[in-house]
Design a protein around this motif. Structure first.
Motif: not given
Length: 184
Positions: A12-15, A50-52, A19, A21, A55-56
């Motif tokens: 997974y790449t983190m931005s 929503d995968e992100n 976000s 959230y 994870q959050k």
């Protein structure tokens, strides 16, 4: 002829940018996740989410358990139940401790006919090995075996795996391993 092995890795790449959230509390994130969660159907045999956001929420570990459990206490909707149980699975994977203590709340779904709910419960029970979870798993397995339905998926794959994990754990903690003096 030389064959080069291929290794596939999931990453997974983190931005770097914040976000949407980041400003929400875990309780709000759980509600947002539940609203966006899409159950499997005849065309797609997996949930869409929503995968992100998942994870959050999971990154909060123990702090996220209470909002998820509060949502599960108040719902009878299959989509919300499945989303909540999915989040509990992810929270366990993130390393939260004592998620097995949520059994009194999630046990109300033990006899659900929903394959989605059964799969999520089996995943939680497989990871927490709550002793009271074994009986309901066997009941799920037997009922599903009597009326097999494999569309969009077969829940007995996960339920059976959870049962095997209980049995494997029981075998590894036999009376002989606990007390070496009892060896033959």
């Amino acid at each position: 002829m030389h064959i080069q092995p291929v290794v596939f890795k999931n990453f997974y790449t983190m931005s770097a940018r914040p976000s949407a959230y980041d400003k929400q509390e875990p309780r709000e994130m759980v509600r947002t996740f539940s609203k966006s969660f899409v159950l499997p159907d005849e065309r797609v045999n997996h949930a869409l989410f929503d995968e992100n956001l998942a994870q959050k929420i999971a990154s909060y570990k123990e702090q996220a358990v209470s909002p998820v459990i509060d949502m599960l206490k108040d719902t009878d909707n299959e989509k919300d139940i499945t989303a909540g149980l999915f989040l509990l699975n992810r929270i366990i994977d993130a390393g939260a401790k004592n998620v097995g203590d949520t059994y009194p709340v999630i046990s109300r779904f033990n006899y659900s006919k929903s394959h989605n709910v059964q799969v999520m419960l089996a995943g939680i029970y497989r990871k927490t090995l709550v002793p009271d979870g074994f009986g309901p798993l066997v009941t799920m397995f037997l009922k599903n075996s009597q009326n097999p339905v494999q569309i969009p998926f077969d829940p007995n794959e996960e339920v059976g795996g959870a049962i095997l994990e209980y049995l494997r754990n029981q075998a590894s903690t036999s009376v002989y391993e606990k007390n070496p003096a009892n060896t033959l």
